[in-house]
Design a protein around this motif. Structure first.
Motif, PDB file in Angstrom:
ATOM      1  N   ALA A  74     -16.963   9.249  12.164  1.00  0.00           N
ATOM      2  CA  ALA A  74     -15.509   9.421  12.145  1.00  0.00           C
ATOM      3  C   ALA A  74     -15.063   9.803  10.742  1.00  0.00           C
ATOM      4  CB  ALA A  74     -14.813   8.134  12.587  1.00  0.00           C
ATOM      5  N   THR A  75     -14.107  10.710  10.664  1.00  0.00           N
ATOM      6  CA  THR A  75     -13.594  11.172   9.375  1.00  0.00           C
ATOM      7  C   THR A  75     -12.491  10.236   8.881  1.00  0.00           C
ATOM      8  OG1 THR A  75     -14.058  13.470   9.985  1.00  0.00           O
ATOM      9  CG2 THR A  75     -12.537  13.107   8.157  1.00  0.00           C
ATOM     10  N   TYR A  76     -12.680   9.696   7.689  1.00  0.00           N
ATOM     11  CA  TYR A  76     -11.693   8.818   7.064  1.00  0.00           C
ATOM     12  C   TYR A  76     -11.083   9.454   5.819  1.00  0.00           C
ATOM     13  CZ  TYR A  76     -12.944   4.850  10.027  1.00  0.00           C
ATOM     14  OH  TYR A  76     -13.133   4.008  11.101  1.00  0.00           O
ATOM     15  N   GLY A  77     -11.782  10.369   5.206  1.00  0.00           N
ATOM     16  CA  GLY A  77     -11.276  11.018   4.010  1.00  0.00           C
ATOM     17  C   GLY A  77     -11.505  12.517   4.072  1.00  0.00           C
ATOM     18  N   LEU A  78     -10.486  13.290   3.741  1.00  0.00           N
ATOM     19  CA  LEU A  78     -10.647  14.733   3.627  1.00  0.00           C
ATOM     20  C   LEU A  78     -10.805  15.071   2.155  1.00  0.00           C
ATOM     21  CD1 LEU A  78      -8.119  16.310   6.169  1.00  0.00           C
ATOM     22  CD2 LEU A  78     -10.576  15.926   6.427  1.00  0.00           C
ATOM     23  N   PRO A  79     -11.880  15.766   1.794  1.00  0.00           N
ATOM     24  CA  PRO A  79     -12.112  16.069   0.381  1.00  0.00           C
ATOM     25  C   PRO A  79     -11.004  16.944  -0.182  1.00  0.00           C
ATOM     26  CG  PRO A  79     -13.596  17.332   1.791  1.00  0.00           C
ATOM     27  CD  PRO A  79     -12.887  16.366   2.677  1.00  0.00           C
ATOM     28  N   PHE A  80     -10.534  16.569  -1.344  1.00  0.00           N
ATOM     29  CA  PHE A  80      -9.451  17.302  -2.009  1.00  0.00           C
ATOM     30  C   PHE A  80      -9.991  18.155  -3.144  1.00  0.00           C
ATOM     31  CE2 PHE A  80      -6.303  17.113  -5.586  1.00  0.00           C
ATOM     32  CZ  PHE A  80      -5.377  17.988  -5.051  1.00  0.00           C
ATOM     33  N   TRP A  92       0.148  12.385   7.440  1.00  0.00           N
ATOM     34  CA  TRP A  92      -0.911  13.300   7.861  1.00  0.00           C
ATOM     35  C   TRP A  92      -0.597  14.736   7.433  1.00  0.00           C
ATOM     36  CZ3 TRP A  92      -5.569  14.537   8.905  1.00  0.00           C
ATOM     37  CH2 TRP A  92      -5.869  15.695   9.614  1.00  0.00           C
ATOM     38  N   GLN A  93       0.665  15.149   7.583  1.00  0.00           N
ATOM     39  CA  GLN A  93       1.029  16.522   7.201  1.00  0.00           C
ATOM     40  C   GLN A  93       0.780  16.750   5.713  1.00  0.00           C
ATOM     41  OE1 GLN A  93       1.574  18.786   9.328  1.00  0.00           O
ATOM     42  NE2 GLN A  93       1.908  17.494  11.129  1.00  0.00           N
ATOM     43  N   TRP A  94       1.101  15.765   4.879  1.00  0.00           N
ATOM     44  CA  TRP A  94       0.861  15.875   3.432  1.00  0.00           C
ATOM     45  C   TRP A  94      -0.631  15.888   3.140  1.00  0.00           C
ATOM     46  CZ3 TRP A  94       2.383  17.306  -1.121  1.00  0.00           C
ATOM     47  CH2 TRP A  94       1.857  16.742  -2.276  1.00  0.00           C
ATOM     48  N   LEU A  95      -1.354  14.974   3.754  1.00  0.00           N
ATOM     49  CA  LEU A  95      -2.799  14.873   3.536  1.00  0.00           C
ATOM     50  C   LEU A  95      -3.496  16.173   3.924  1.00  0.00           C
ATOM     51  CD1 LEU A  95      -4.855  11.717   4.512  1.00  0.00           C
ATOM     52  CD2 LEU A  95      -5.775  13.996   4.880  1.00  0.00           C
ATOM     53  N   LYS A  96      -3.102  16.713   5.073  1.00  0.00           N
ATOM     54  CA  LYS A  96      -3.714  17.962   5.548  1.00  0.00           C
ATOM     55  C   LYS A  96      -3.340  19.135   4.641  1.00  0.00           C
ATOM     56  CE  LYS A  96      -1.853  19.979   9.059  1.00  0.00           C
ATOM     57  NZ  LYS A  96      -1.378  20.409  10.402  1.00  0.00           N
ATOM     58  N   PHE A  97      -2.092  19.189   4.204  1.00  0.00           N
ATOM     59  CA  PHE A  97      -1.618  20.313   3.392  1.00  0.00           C
ATOM     60  C   PHE A  97      -2.356  20.404   2.067  1.00  0.00           C
ATOM     61  CE2 PHE A  97       1.204  22.526   0.481  1.00  0.00           C
ATOM     62  CZ  PHE A  97       1.668  23.591   1.258  1.00  0.00           C
ATOM     63  N   ILE A  98      -2.551  19.261   1.409  1.00  0.00           N
ATOM     64  CA  ILE A  98      -3.144  19.298   0.069  1.00  0.00           C
ATOM     65  C   ILE A  98      -4.641  19.570   0.095  1.00  0.00           C
ATOM     66  CG2 ILE A  98      -1.369  17.824  -0.932  1.00  0.00           C
ATOM     67  CD1 ILE A  98      -3.268  15.475  -0.779  1.00  0.00           C
ATOM     68  N   THR A  99      -5.287  19.402   1.246  1.00  0.00           N
ATOM     69  CA  THR A  99      -6.737  19.598   1.308  1.00  0.00           C
ATOM     70  C   THR A  99      -7.145  20.908   1.974  1.00  0.00           C
ATOM     71  OG1 THR A  99      -6.906  18.361   3.390  1.00  0.00           O
ATOM     72  CG2 THR A  99      -7.179  17.119   1.342  1.00  0.00           C
ATOM     73  N   SER A 100      -6.173  21.720   2.360  1.00  0.00           N
ATOM     74  CA  SER A 100      -6.514  22.976   3.041  1.00  0.00           C
ATOM     75  C   SER A 100      -5.638  24.109   2.531  1.00  0.00           C
ATOM     76  CB  SER A 100      -6.338  22.822   4.557  1.00  0.00           C
ATOM     77  OG  SER A 100      -5.002  22.511   4.883  1.00  0.00           O
ATOM     78  N   GLY A 101      -6.107  25.327   2.724  1.00  0.00           N
ATOM     79  CA  GLY A 101      -5.310  26.503   2.410  1.00  0.00           C
ATOM     80  C   GLY A 101      -4.813  26.547   0.987  1.00  0.00           C
ATOM     81  N   LEU A 158       0.818  -1.216   0.000  1.00  0.00           N
ATOM     82  CA  LEU A 158       0.000   0.000   0.000  1.00  0.00           C
ATOM     83  C   LEU A 158       0.853   1.268   0.000  1.00  0.00           C
ATOM     84  CD1 LEU A 158      -2.696  -1.030   2.625  1.00  0.00           C
ATOM     85  CD2 LEU A 158      -3.189  -0.364   0.267  1.00  0.00           C
ATOM     86  N   PRO A 159       0.365   2.334  -0.643  1.00  0.00           N
ATOM     87  CA  PRO A 159       1.001   3.636  -0.464  1.00  0.00           C
ATOM     88  C   PRO A 159       0.650   4.154   0.935  1.00  0.00           C
ATOM     89  CG  PRO A 159      -1.013   3.901  -1.713  1.00  0.00           C
ATOM     90  CD  PRO A 159      -0.835   2.417  -1.486  1.00  0.00           C
ATOM     91  N   ASP A 160       1.164   5.304   1.292  1.00  0.00           N
ATOM     92  CA  ASP A 160       0.807   5.890   2.587  1.00  0.00           C
ATOM     93  C   ASP A 160      -0.465   6.720   2.484  1.00  0.00           C
ATOM     94  OD1 ASP A 160       3.157   5.036   4.265  1.00  0.00           O
ATOM     95  OD2 ASP A 160       4.212   6.063   2.636  1.00  0.00           O
ATOM     96  N   VAL A 161      -0.593   7.461   1.399  1.00  0.00           N
ATOM     97  CA  VAL A 161      -1.785   8.285   1.168  1.00  0.00           C
ATOM     98  C   VAL A 161      -2.281   7.995  -0.240  1.00  0.00           C
ATOM     99  CG1 VAL A 161      -2.732  10.626   1.047  1.00  0.00           C
ATOM    100  CG2 VAL A 161      -0.945  10.095   2.716  1.00  0.00           C
TER     101      VAL A 161
END
Length: 419
Positions: free
Chosen positions: A131-137, A315-324, A80-83
């Motif tokens: 519970a949140t499993y996916g953040l919309p991109f 998590w830092q990558w996942l959060k960065f690409i879906t916000s700001g 599996l990949p990480d994200v």
């Protein structure tokens, strides 16, 4: 000399320590022709903020279905990949099989993270059992693309004159064909996840799935099939693969194209010398659709690593690409809407005024409904059955829509869970 050697030794030791602290994560996403340019914008900004994290890009998925199948195989193989970026309608199966990790533990540690930064309707698409499993991109809605140079041949010179219903679309097709336009229209029946069937169903305020029951047997289901037949026959629509359709429209050969707003950036970059306008997706009535399915994808954490550093970096990558800024680059490079309010209201304050073609989908946000998945292990097989059925309408193999309705209902009932 001794001091110089000591300084060099200290510098080398420091560099070695930094190299050891470097964390590498692997990331996979779909549709290179849409998103390569997006990640080319995002990655340098992330690297500047997180120099200790290296994001290794895997080969892109061909489609959302391919992305889900790939992750399911990788889960078995332990690769599996990480994200991973998954279609909004394909998140549930990864949650049900325990492949996707809940993001709640990571969110809880964030001092400045606020879920309300994401549009509620969009965040809901990645929430299961609260519970949140996916953040919309990226989130899209179906829209109409119009080559206004071609549309002039049908007497249409402004957005106000563009068709508002499918009956009007068929009438415009007739005028264009009379004017010598060989391929007046392409309607995206072959888009991923049977999205346009769901668009016709939601246009009538009818869900495609109710529990485990496929609703093609309903009056709305028959109306959807009959509407498709009317569009395909009335516009003499060619049976072409969707990439070819986008290329043909960009080349100025098609007058009207009905597709996801996601492709707008790619079309704008590739189009010939003609005036392009987008407009709201037509409805079964001139008043427009009652609802439309949300398209797009979400970032999910599927890492098999137990290393806290890898999980935190993911998590830092996942959060960065879906916000700001990350989310804002989605709008800048594609036709998708950012799912984050900060991106829409702060960073992109004047963006839609300057890019009116990208504002069309935003105007349709009140119509946003779920992009539904077919439940159970046969969900992808159901998608293929529906795809084959619709293609039969395009090719003329199926002419009796009531008969096709019954065939689809029976075949898909056998594939869906009984409870």
């Amino acid at each position: 000399m001794k001091k110089s050697l000591t300084a060099i030794a200290m510098l080398l030791a420091s560099s070695a320590a930094q190299a050891e602290d470097k964390v590498t994560i692997e990331f996979a996403y779909p549709y290179s022709h849409l998103f390569d340019v997006t990640y080319e914008k995002i990655l340098p900004k992330f690297n500047e903020q997180f120099p200790h994290i290296e994001v290794k890009m895997r080969a892109t998925y061909e489609s959302y279905e391919d992305g889900t199948n790939t992750v399911l195989r990788e889960a078995v193989a332990g690769t599996l990949p990480d994200v991973t970026m998954q279609g909004l309608n394909r998140q549930a199966i990864l949650v049900e099989k325990g492949i996707a990790k809940s993001l709640e533990p990571f969110i809880a540690k964030e001092k400045n993270f606020a879920k309300e930064g994401y549009h509620d309707a969009m965040l809901k698409l990645g929430t299961f059992d609260e519970a949140t499993y996916g953040l919309p991109f990226s989130v899209s809605l179906p829209v109409g693309y119009y080559n206004m140079d071609v549309m002039k041949k049908a007497g249409i010179t402004s957005a106000a004159d563009l068709p508002k219903s499918w009956d009007e679309v068929v009438k415009v097709c007739g005028k264009l064909q009379d004017a010598g336009v060989k391929n007046p229209m392409f309607w995206g029946w072959n888009i991923t996840g049977n999205w346009f069937l769901q668009a016709l169903m939601w246009s009538q305020d009818k869900a495609t799935m109710e529990g485990n029951a496929f609703q093609i047997s309903s009056d709305e289901g028959l109306k959807s099939l009959e509407t498709m037949k009317g569009i395909f026959r009335g516009c003499n629509m060619q049976n072409i693969e969707w990439k070819a359709a986008l290329a043909s429209f960009s080349a100025g050969e098609i007058g009207m194209m009905f597709w996801s707003t996601s492709a707008l950036g790619a079309v704008e970059r590739a189009k010939g010398d003609f005036e392009l306008k987008t407009n709201e997706f037509p409805g079964l009535e001139a008043s427009g659709p009652k609802g439309l399915p949300a398209g797009g994808n979400a970032a999910m954490l599927v890492s098999a690593s137990k290393d806290p550093k890898v999980l935190d970096a993911s998590w830092q990558w996942l959060k960065f690409i879906t916000s700001g800024e990350g989310a804002a680059d989605v709008a800048r490079t594609t036709g998708y809407m950012p799912p984050n309010k900060a991106a829409n209201e702060v960073i992109l304050a004047n963006f839609y005024q300057q890019n009116p073609n990208k504002e069309t989908a935003v105007r349709q946000l009140p119509l946003l409904r779920d992009w539904q998945a077919y439940p159970g292990d046969n969900g992808l097989a159901v998608t293929q059955v529906v795809y084959d059925g619709i293609e039969g309408i395009v090719t003329g193999e199926h002419d009796d829509m009531a008969e096709l309705q019954q065939e689809l209902a029976e075949e898909i009932a056998d594939l869906l869970p009984k409870k």
